[in-house]
Enzyme design. Structure first.
Site, PDB file in Angstrom:
ATOM      1  N   ASP A 133       0.993  -1.157   0.035  1.00  0.00           N
ATOM      2  CA  ASP A 133      -0.094   0.127  -0.026  1.00  0.00           C
ATOM      3  C   ASP A 133       0.804   1.477   0.032  1.00  0.00           C
ATOM      4  O   ASP A 133       2.012   1.313   0.360  1.00  0.00           O
ATOM      5  CB  ASP A 133      -0.873  -0.126   1.344  1.00  0.00           C
ATOM      6  N   ASP A 307      -8.063  -7.288   0.188  1.00  0.00           N
ATOM      7  CA  ASP A 307      -7.061  -7.107   1.418  1.00  0.00           C
ATOM      8  C   ASP A 307      -7.908  -6.675   2.827  1.00  0.00           C
ATOM      9  O   ASP A 307      -8.885  -5.985   2.720  1.00  0.00           O
ATOM     10  CB  ASP A 307      -6.152  -6.504   1.340  1.00  0.00           C
ATOM     11  N   HIS A 375      -5.460 -20.579  11.425  1.00  0.00           N
ATOM     12  CA  HIS A 375      -7.070 -20.894  11.286  1.00  0.00           C
ATOM     13  C   HIS A 375      -7.736 -20.085  10.465  1.00  0.00           C
ATOM     14  O   HIS A 375      -8.281 -20.151   9.350  1.00  0.00           O
ATOM     15  CB  HIS A 375      -7.872 -21.350  12.437  1.00  0.00           C
TER      16      HIS A 375
END
Lengths: 430, 414
Positions: A133, A307, A375
């Site tokens: 970014d 994102d 996870h």
């Protein structure tokens, strides 16, 4: 409402300087696959499949550090690290592109050092793709510390109180040193809740800054500079921005200035307005979107890349993402729950550990944060893969139905904005 | 559990423990160390990052203090702590206290020992203690014992009490173990107390050895209260009273030089909390244990000994943080400015994941920016380095080169 057909025809006629016209894939893309089209010297995109009903598409992007299949979710590793998980773990989860942040890395350790380390890839030893970014968003998030002029953004560094001027040229210089595969232009970012002339000013300035960024890119053959469409929640401003920016020769486009605090009703309309006017043959990156429902809907609206800090951040706050919402494993109710987070999840955490153990560990051990981060990243990447497979197999609308039912239980609970947005691309939820 | 000694050299025992674990197929080389855990997890590590470390010990140390709040949970779980923590295959040793956090003194009595969990102090009677162990089902367990003799100013009377109480607890726990089907396969480790009083230490050793324990823990040697001379003399006297065919464990000893001193006095098994402490202060173990003459000289120059010697000098310290006063000469403090642009591995020649994939500069950056990955990478390096050190001890004993190793280690401790 402009029909989909006409919109596509309009896109075909838009002039995009210095780019070979992409080969037209027929709507029945099961029959023929489009050849990859070059978006620039360092990026090519191939539309592998399109949903017959909505604007969803599955693509293959070729970037300097390897292919990336879209729709894709890109985890955020702000300071050159994916928080507590190693590069090997991240790669093992199937991640092929992640984010770093120019503002943070520009401060610490600084571009010179990273250049010495063979770029950000070398510094963090990540051999897959990187997107950086520009530092623009920090204008919004650190707004007390900043002041925007035509020159650039003036920041007061939170680390040593020093004043820094971040100009478009400087942002690109830092990103060139970082060596990211995709760089973002420095844009004049305004919070999506702001209205009035500031929004228009920021939109026009972003166009001018885009031109300055393009001029400043010293490595166009290795690093892709994406434009960021601004214009707030004003359709006219957005449209103007799209008209202008799509005339520039950039390999890809981001839709910016959304996913702040704005109402979802306005949000999706700006997304779909944008994808209607962006070239089919170039990637569409919707910045800052990461909630599962938002991902599914925005894929339907034609976005390819996403994102968000949410999945990794919420992990560190003790929440595990699941197809039916999220489990705050740090809460007492999980103390004796001996099931894995999700018995259908094959990630390393779910294969070995229970909710009860994660609950016990969370109180005092960082390992719990890492297990939950693993996870949650697996959850996001698996979700995108499922979306992609359904598009390729021509059953995306059914996927959306099933997804919504699993997430919300019953139709009354479906968020109205999502229902509307999906309906706008011919997916009527039952 | 079976102990086979292959050699005894200058008081050091080289051997193997076999028939370990629930399936009786695991082995542990002696001298060796345990894998340190907190709440059942090696600090900062998941199964995957743990797997990337070479030489991980077969026996895992759990501490009651970090697990005591899980009593009810484990009773409901029923399948034992090994499976719960995701280590169903490991051999598990449950000790009382976490070596990192010393217990406040003055809380034990004839009937109870206090364990300090996350929620505060918990009083353990023998009965409650064994009830917890039935829920955990470890392979080895440190018997409930009164080791409150390390805070200094321990009177003879108090030393005697520690022995009396611990023997009483041992007898009671052994009785309770007989009645516990869940613990039939578990090995009771008898605890030798007695503070700094030789007479009491000998009494404790002799009496404990009369009981059917599977191993011995030399307790009360932690901390700084006892003078080193006294400590070492007592250790040697104690192990002389113990049977050869059962392992001798010690808690609270972690520095490489101290480890060697204990091995010379008949100790077999150590903890691995030391690499964890090194990690927590942002350091990487860098001492050399390669006792083969010439190559080693070059390695020392490259690595720790020069760096370590300069730890914490004013001009090197990053002004936003000061080096921990506990830093030893066996480690380097990676937050120091000089590592900012050092693109070499933490330790040249180290084959750990961190050294193979990352640089000092990167770890420095992670420490400066307070990133979680710093702890992960340092823990991986520090554990592997420490486990390799123990490997080199065994090699040195096998090769009759203990003196060289000792000399190398002690040189780095100066």
């Amino acid at each position: 409402m402009i029909s989909l057909q006409a919109t596509r025809a309009t896109r075909n006629h838009m002039t995009v300087p210095k780019m070979a016209a992409p080969k037209q894939a027929s709507r029945d893309s099961r029959a023929k696959m489009a050849a990859p089209s070059s978006c620039g010297p360092a990026l090519s995109l191939r539309v592998v499949a399109e949903c017959g009903l909505s604007k969803a598409r599955a693509c293959e992007l070729r970037l300097p550090h390897g292919p990336v299949l879209s729709p894709v979710f890109m985890p955020v590793g702000t300071q050159g690290t994916m928080k507590g998980i190693t590069a090997r773990q991240l790669e093992g989860l199937g991640c092929r592109i992640c984010l770093g942040n120019t503002y943070h890395l520009g401060m610490r350790p600084g571009p010179e050092l990273i250049k010495q380390a063979n770029g950000l890839h070398g510094f963090m030893n990540w051999q897959q793709n990187l997107l950086t970014d520009s530092g623009g968003f920090q204008m919004v998030s650190l707004v007390e510390l900043s002041e925007v002029t035509e020159e650039g953004v003036r920041f007061r560094s939170p680390y040593d109180g020093e004043e820094i001027l971040l100009m478009p040229e400087k942002s690109i210089e830092i990103q060139n040193a970082l060596g990211s595969d995709i760089m973002m232009q420095l844009d004049d970012v305004v919070s999506s809740t702001v209205t009035g002339p500031r929004v228009e000013e920021a939109m026009y300035r972003s166009i001018r800054w885009l031109d300055r960024c393009i001029a400043a890119n010293s490595k166009p053959d290795k690093q892709n500079l994406f434009a960021i469409i601004q214009g707030g929640l004003d359709p006219a401003l957005r449209t103007k921005c799209l008209e202008e920016m799509t005339q520039r020769d950039v390999p890809g486009f981001a839709i910016g200035g959304l996913s702040g605090g704005e109402a979802k009703d306005h949000f999706w309309k700006m997304v779909t307005l944008s994808t209607d006017r962006l070239p089919r043959g170039k990637p569409r990156y919707l910045m800052g979107v990461g909630y599962a429902t938002d991902l599914v809907v925005c894929v339907a609206l034609g976005c390819d890349m996403f994102d968000c800090v949410f999945p990794t951040r919420t992990a560190r706050f003790g929440s595990a993402l699941v197809p039916w919402g999220s489990l705050p494993v740090k809460n007492k109710q999980f103390a004796k729950d001996f099931r894995p987070i999700d018995e259908n999840c094959g990630c390393p955490t779910c294969r070995r550990y229970s909710r009860a153990f994660l609950h016990a560990l969370f109180r005092s051990e960082t390992a719990a944060l890492h297990l939950l981060t693993v996870h949650n990243i697996a959850y996001q990447l698996n979700l995108m893969q499922s979306i992609r497979e359904s598009i390729v197999e021509q059953r995306f609308p059914q996927f959306v139905q099933d997804f919504m039912r699993t997430m919300y239980g019953s139709q009354e609970r479906y968020p109205p904005w999502a229902v509307e947005a999906l309906a706008s691309v011919n997916i009527t939820l039952e | 559990m079976k102990l086979s000694l292959s050699k005894v050299v200058s008081g050091c025992r080289l051997g193997t423990l076999t028939n370990l674990g629930k399936n009786g197929v695991q082995t542990m080389e002696l001298p060796g160390c345990l894998l340190y855990t907190k709440t059942g997890s090696p600090p900062h590590l998941t199964h995957d990052t743990l797997q990337a470390i070479k030489g991980v010990p077969a026996v895992v140390q759990l501490t009651l203090s970090t697990l005591v709040e899980l009593h009810e949970v484990m009773e409901e779980y029923k399948e034992g702590i090994g499976k719960f923590i995701g280590m169903p295959e490991s051999v598990l040793y449950c000790s009382l206290h976490d070596p990192g956090t010393p217990c406040p003194p003055g809380y034990n009595n004839n009937k109870t020992v206090s364990i300090w969990g996350y929620g505060g102090r918990m009083e353990m009677t023998a009965s409650k203690f064994m009830s917890m162990q039935r829920a955990l089902q470890p392979d080895w367990l440190q018997c409930l014992s009164d080791g409150d003799t390390i805070s200094g100013e321990t009177t003879r009377k108090r030393a005697k009490k520690s022995v009396d109480r611990s023997l009483s607890f041992l007898d009671e726990c052994l009785q309770l173990q007989k009645k516990s089907p869940e613990l039939q396969g578990s090995v009771m480790v008898g605890v030798i107390e007695g503070g700094d009083v030789l007479e009491e230490r000998l009494r404790s050793a002799k009496e404990t050895a009369k009981r059917p324990v599977g191993g011995f823990l030399l307790d009360g040697f932690q901390g700084q209260a006892m003078a080193k001379e006294t400590k070492l003399k007592l250790m040697a006297s104690v192990t002389a009273e113990l049977p050869e065919d059962k392992p001798r464990l010690i808690h609270g000893i972690g520095k490489p030089d101290e480890v060697l001193e204990c091995i010379e006095r008949g100790v077999d098994v150590f903890e691995s909390f030391f690499p964890y402490q090194v990690t927590e202060r942002g350091c990487a173990l860098s001492f050399s244990y390669n006792y083969n003459p010439d190559p080693e000289a070059a390695v020392i120059k490259q690595n720790g000994i020069q760096d370590a010697g300069k730890n914490g000098t004013e001009k090197d310290i990053n002004e936003t943080s000061k080096a921990d006063p506990e830093i030893t000469l066996f480690e380097i403090f990676l937050k120091e400015k000089r590592y900012r642009d050092d693109f070499g591995p933490l330790v040249h020649g180290c084959t750990c994941y961190c050294c193979q994939n990352h640089s000092r500069a990167y770890v420095h950056h992670l420490l400066v920016t307070n990133e979680l990955l710093a702890g992960v990478l340092l823990m991986m390096h520090n554990f592997q380095h420490y486990f390799s050190f123990f490997h080199s001890i065994r090699d040195a004993l096998r090769d009759d080169r203990l003196d060289q190793l000792k000399e190398l280690i002690f040189r780095q401790a100066l």
